[in-house]
Design an enzyme around this catalytic site. Sequence first.
Site, PDB file in Angstrom:
ATOM      1  N   CYS A  67      -2.000   8.284  10.389  1.00  0.00           N
ATOM      2  CA  CYS A  67      -2.563   7.537   9.126  1.00  0.00           C
ATOM      3  C   CYS A  67      -3.216   8.535   8.262  1.00  0.00           C
ATOM      4  CB  CYS A  67      -3.484   6.557  10.164  1.00  0.00           C
ATOM      5  SG  CYS A  67      -4.580   5.510   8.823  1.00  0.00           S
TER       6      CYS A  67
ATOM      7  N   GLU B 170       2.102   4.895   4.068  1.00  0.00           N
ATOM      8  CA  GLU B 170       2.809   5.968   4.670  1.00  0.00           C
ATOM      9  C   GLU B 170       4.091   6.151   3.833  1.00  0.00           C
ATOM     10  OE1 GLU B 170       2.824   8.643   6.381  1.00  0.00           O
ATOM     11  OE2 GLU B 170       2.053   7.532   8.053  1.00  0.00           O
TER      12      GLU B 170
END
Length: 271
Positions: free
Chosen positions: A2, A114
């Site tokens: 993350c 992402e």
Amino acid sequence: MCGRYAASRRPEDLAGVFEVEKWEPEETLAPDWNVAPTKEVYAILERPVKDADDQRPVRQLRALKWGLVPSWAKSPEGGARMINARAETVHEKPSFRRPFVSRRCILPADGYYEWVTGSGERELEVEGKKKRPRKQPYFVTPADGSVFAMAGLYEFWRDRTLPDDHPQAWWVTCSVITTEAEKGPLGVAPADGPRSLSDIHPRMPLMLTPDRWDAWLDPSRTDLEELRTLLVPPPEGLMRAYAVTTAVSNVRNNGPELLEELAAPEEGTLF
């Protein structure tokens, strides 16, 4: 992993969702649609209120700096590299094992970004034949629109160069726990794109479902093996993912338009 996420919910809304007992208006953060490492972020945690007569743990909404600085660190410079802690090893890594036992938190988000890594990208870079292809960013968020509750850790670091009464004498920093990305079908998948989270990236933030919030935040729970059972990923199919603008790749860009769903990946990007 993350490395970027969105957090636009108001503190009073988060306080209601997580049954927060205490939060300070002066710690209110502006909505942030492009949260990057070293920024201040909201965290839900339980600990006694400083200088209070009653020293029972109180559920609080706090503003922490993203990028954990271990208490024993000589300087805070390595914090930007400590944004993630792997669920598989968090109990044994020197930087994370102590906060895992006693300083756990929830980092609330709208979802995380992402970037898809194309299968031929590394080969192209090694050969040096072509310009590195642009990656297509995706936004991953709960399919039902609820808060994305990321498992986190927090830690205190004392800046010994400053006097005790200096407002920056203590740093409170945090890290997101990540786990292996789900391989099962997404709850809502894009018409043209990844069918599972693992198609996007092999790692993802560990999402805590509401039935685990109390146990995760409870500082009286210190048994290592019991705590490790809380690191099990949630049921599959709770998430959706969709393509968003490559503007999110620049941390200077910040606004709700970054979350707008694209009908298809941008031209010139990869899936």
